[in-house]
Design a protein around this motif. Structure first.
Motif, short mmCIF file in Angstrom:
data_model
loop_
_atom_site.label_atom_id
_atom_site.label_comp_id
_atom_site.label_asym_id
_atom_site.label_seq_id
_atom_site.Cartn_x
_atom_site.Cartn_y
_atom_site.Cartn_z
N TRP A 1 10.22 -36.23 37.92
CA TRP A 1 10.99 -37.15 37.06
C TRP A 1 12.40 -37.42 37.59
N ASP B 1 5.23 -37.24 36.49
CA ASP B 1 5.82 -37.56 35.18
C ASP B 1 5.57 -39.02 34.82
N ASP B 2 6.39 -39.55 33.96
CA ASP B 2 6.26 -40.89 33.39
C ASP B 2 6.16 -41.97 34.48
N TRP C 1 1.83 -36.28 33.10
CA TRP C 1 2.63 -36.57 31.90
C TRP C 1 1.91 -37.58 31.00
N LYS D 1 1.89 -32.48 30.48
CA LYS D 1 3.18 -32.50 29.78
C LYS D 1 3.04 -33.53 28.66
N ASP E 1 4.68 -35.48 25.93
CA ASP E 1 6.04 -35.89 25.57
C ASP E 1 6.04 -36.69 24.27
N GLY F 1 11.71 -35.69 24.48
CA GLY F 1 13.02 -36.06 24.99
C GLY F 1 13.79 -34.79 25.32
N GLY F 2 13.15 -33.90 26.10
CA GLY F 2 13.67 -32.54 26.29
C GLY F 2 13.13 -31.67 25.18
N ASP G 1 16.41 -31.92 28.48
CA ASP G 1 16.60 -32.80 29.64
C ASP G 1 17.88 -32.45 30.36
#
Ligand code: DGJ
Length: 717
Positions: free
Chosen positions: A326, A356-357, A401, A466, A468, A518-519, A538
């Motif tokens: 990320w 990730d994203d 993610w 992950k 999220d 968001g963390g 984060d």
């Protein structure tokens, strides 16, 4: 152990070091005591006095009700609120009977602590009822023989013939009259779980979330402590919620100076229609009494969360060292870029690469495609299967993610189902990070998510997910519910989410799931029940992390905290800390990297490799050992220190925030060692008795720049 004394109708719940005493007086269930463990007998003469004083007909008294309600002469905070069919809210719950069961039943549709066999805990169920309306309550208290945590929940039933509305459901505990302070975990995005300590005055102090998630702002945790309580001494009464949605937690001090602490649903965003025959199950609350300070609290909570909240194959396994792309690439990656990072990761010994994203739909920024969980072949030629297999060829596992609860207005899913998001007809659909929230209370939405996520997981060798969730609820209502039930949406959303998580995590038992919001915006025991680790924040700045990890560690174990080494200047603060410091601080949780390893200097890569070797060698101590805070960075001018202890190994990490010229030596004293034994740290040339390490202590680094760290590894001889 749970004992019932029929002659005085007294229940005595005894954990390893606490007692909780309940009794029935004039058919009313009262709390007599919560604190250090009492002997099984020899309390009777002491309790009689308390019982008389609580004579229930005294109209102005604040009785120590176990379930405080709008009741004859009770004027304190209520734990159970209803609106009766006639519009009033009076509720006179009277004792009906009890059962003592071996073990612990699961809570229907909700996460909860559990037993592995029936001999490890006892559960007391107590039935109460309001005869006029038929509002019936079954309280459940579980005492674990090996854990110092009392688990408590309640079922509300409508045994009458008219509907009523449930408007608040809390779990409440009384404390002895005394002076206290409150500790809770305040935060924001990138500043999660900052420990706050305030004096408890007369009146009510409450924290809450009505965001539809436990949230960044307030963690579902509160401790009430005696003034002068430190890490190592002082009475601590603490509570947390095994729930991930909106909540409230507070403490109320009334005329008798006995505080009542309670945690439960957030009544701002909750009420529940109770038709005749309906049953409502409350989330579980966990209560801990520790006579030995904040470390005493953590030493009780950590093993419990690790072993009786977290579940699954990964619960007891060493967690893999990962590299996540990320902060290395954000949305700007392709196959070659990812492989270059992964290769370096493999060279330094990483075990898992996390994509990730940005891998799906046409997502090149955060403005589209959530909901379209189909790989973007333009970016990732050969799809998830190819990149996952290539990563496997580098001898690393592959992780992916998802943000399954969300939908982008610019997505095929939204175009096909514009009514699938939470919204209120006629009002704006407030976007946050350009996204809306799917209505998880709807079965078809739950089924879609289960299907689409499972399909991706089946399509490639994916070993880690992950999960999220990057926004909170604005118009948090389901259009499928009738008007009088709209306020049920948030809790129905949680029940829907929990169903999805249960289905997916049990269908893929080999996969390691990590939750994220968001963390650390949903760091709670509810999520940990499904996923044994959470992305802590984060904010990966080493200095900030000493604080975030400190606060988090008050209740959550290190094995639950993701902690990564990221680039400098740090993306959240612009601060520059050395690679070594970043590694040392990240070793306070599940270690990993979140930077472009292909761009690091040889020197930094060598530091990274050494850290990876150290974590591999010592992670059982770090993830399953006892974690003790030695220095609190919110005090001590930012200096921090923490210790892991398991069997004969003791690891200590010290952190100095800023150096002062010509300083007095600062020392840190170790904890819980055998005073007679000799402890040796061969690398640092220290060999000292436990007594010396605990009384004289180690010298903190006094030169070497700001944000300096040092790690010691002692072996007991
Ligand atoms: C928020 C998470 O906390 C980050 O680690 C990252 O996954 C982003 N979301 C991606 O959008």
């Amino acid at each position: 152990m749970i004992q019932y004394n029929e002659s005085n109708m007294l229940f005595h719940l005894q954990g390893p070091t606490y007692s909780y005493l309940l009794g029935v007086k004039n058919d009313v269930l009262m709390q007599y005591y919560w604190g250090g463990r009492l002997p099984s007998d020899a309390v009777e003469g002491l309790l009689e006095l308390r019982g008389e004083a609580a004579s229930f007909d005294t109209a102005h008294s604040r009785h120590p009700l176990v379930v405080p309600t709008q009741e004859k002469g009770y004027f304190g905070q209520r734990a159970l609120c209803v609106v009766n069919p006639e519009g009033d809210d009076v509720l006179s719950l009277r004792y009906q009977g009890y059962r003592i069961l071996s073990g612990k039943k699961p809570l229907c549709g909700l996460p909860a602590s559990y037993v592995e066999n029936e001999t490890e805990a006892d559960t007391l169920e107590i039935d109460l009822k309001d005869e006029l309306t038929g509002v019936a309550v079954t309280l459940s208290f579980t005492v674990f023989h090996a854990y110092d945590v009392l688990a408590r929940s309640m079922q509300v039933k409508n045994e009458g013939d008219k509907p009523f509305k449930l408007t608040d459901v809390q779990s409440a505990m009384r404390l002895p009259a005394d002076k206290y302070e409150i500790i809770h975990l305040k935060g924001a995005w990138a500043r999660e779980r900052q420990a706050r300590r305030v004096a408890l005055g007369e009146g009510t102090y409450a924290i809450k979330s009505r965001r539809g998630a436990s949230g960044h702002e307030n963690n579902p945790f509160m401790a009430i402590v005696k003034p002068h309580t430190t890490e190592d001494q002082g009475d601590v009464y603490a509570m947390t919620h095994v729930y991930s949605g909106s909540f409230s937690a507070g403490v109320d001090v009334g005329i008798d100076n006995e505080p009542t602490m309670m945690i439960g649903m957030c009544s701002d965003v909750f009420n529940w229609d109770m038709a005749p025959g309906a049953v409502f199950q409350s989330p579980e609350a966990l209560f801990v009494y520790a006579p030995d300070g904040l470390n005493g609290l953590s030493h009780r909570m950590h093993p419990f969360v690790r072993q009786r909240i977290c579940r699954g194959k990964w619960r007891d396994l060493p967690r893999p060292i990962l590299v996540n792309n990320w902060e290395a690439t954000y949305f700007g990656f392709n196959y070659d870029k990812l492989i270059a990072i992964a290769k370096r990761g493999a060279e330094i010994g990483c075990e898992l690469f996390v994509l990730d994203d940005g891998w799906f739909g046409k997502r090149d920024s955060d403005n589209c495609s959530l909901g379209d969980w189909v790989v973007n072949e333009g970016k990732l030629d050969g799809g998830i299967k190819r990149i996952a297999e290539s990563i496997n060829e580098l001898a690393m596992q592959f992780g992916l993610w998802f943000e399954p609860e969300m939908v982008s207005p610019d997505s095929d899913l939204y175009r096909a189902h514009p009514d699938w998001c939470l919204h209120v007809d006629g009002r704006d659909r407030t976007e946050c990070r350009n996204q809306l929230i799917l209505d998880m209370s709807r079965k078809e939405v739950q089924d879609y998510i289960i299907e689409i996520v499972s399909g991706v997981l089946r399509s490639a060798p994916i070993s880690y997910v992950k999960w999220d969730m990057n926004r909170n609820m604005a118009e948090g209502f389901s259009c499928m519910l009738p008007a009088q039930q709209r306020m049920e949406t948030q809790h129905r959303y949680m029940l829907g989410l929990y169903r999805v998580l249960e289905e997916i995590t049990s269908a893929f038992p080999e996969v390691l799931f990590e939750s994220c919001s968001g963390g650390g915006g949903r760091f709670d025991c509810g999520m940990l029940y499904y996923m044994p680790q959470t992305w802590t924040s984060d904010d990966t700045d080493a200095r900030e992390r000493t604080r975030i990890q400190y606060g988090t560690s008050l209740i959550y174990p290190c094995s639950a905290m993701g902690a990564h080494v990221s680039a400098v200047p740090n993306h959240q603060t612009g601060r520059i800390a050395s690679f070594q410091t970043r590694c040392d601080v990240a070793m306070g949780g599940n270690f990993g990297f979140e930077l472009d390893l292909s761009k690091q200097t040889e020197e930094d890569l060598a530091t990274a490799k050494k850290a990876v070797e150290m974590v591999k060698k010592l992670r059982t101590v770090m993830q399953q050992g006892e974690y003790t805070r030695l220095l609190n960075p919110f005090e001590n001018e930012g200096r921090a220190a923490w210790q892991f202890t398991r069997e004969n190994t003791v690891i200590v990490c010290v952190y100095v925030d800023h150096q002062q010229p010509n300083p007095q030596p600062h020392r840190v004293k170790l904890a819980g060692l055998d005073p007679e034994a000799v402890y040796t740290d061969a690398e640092n040339g220290i060999s000292a008795s436990g007594a010396a390490l605990m009384n004289l202590g180690l010298i903190m680094p006094s030169y070497g720049g700001d944000f300096a760290t040092k790690v010691y590894v002692f072996e007991k001889k």
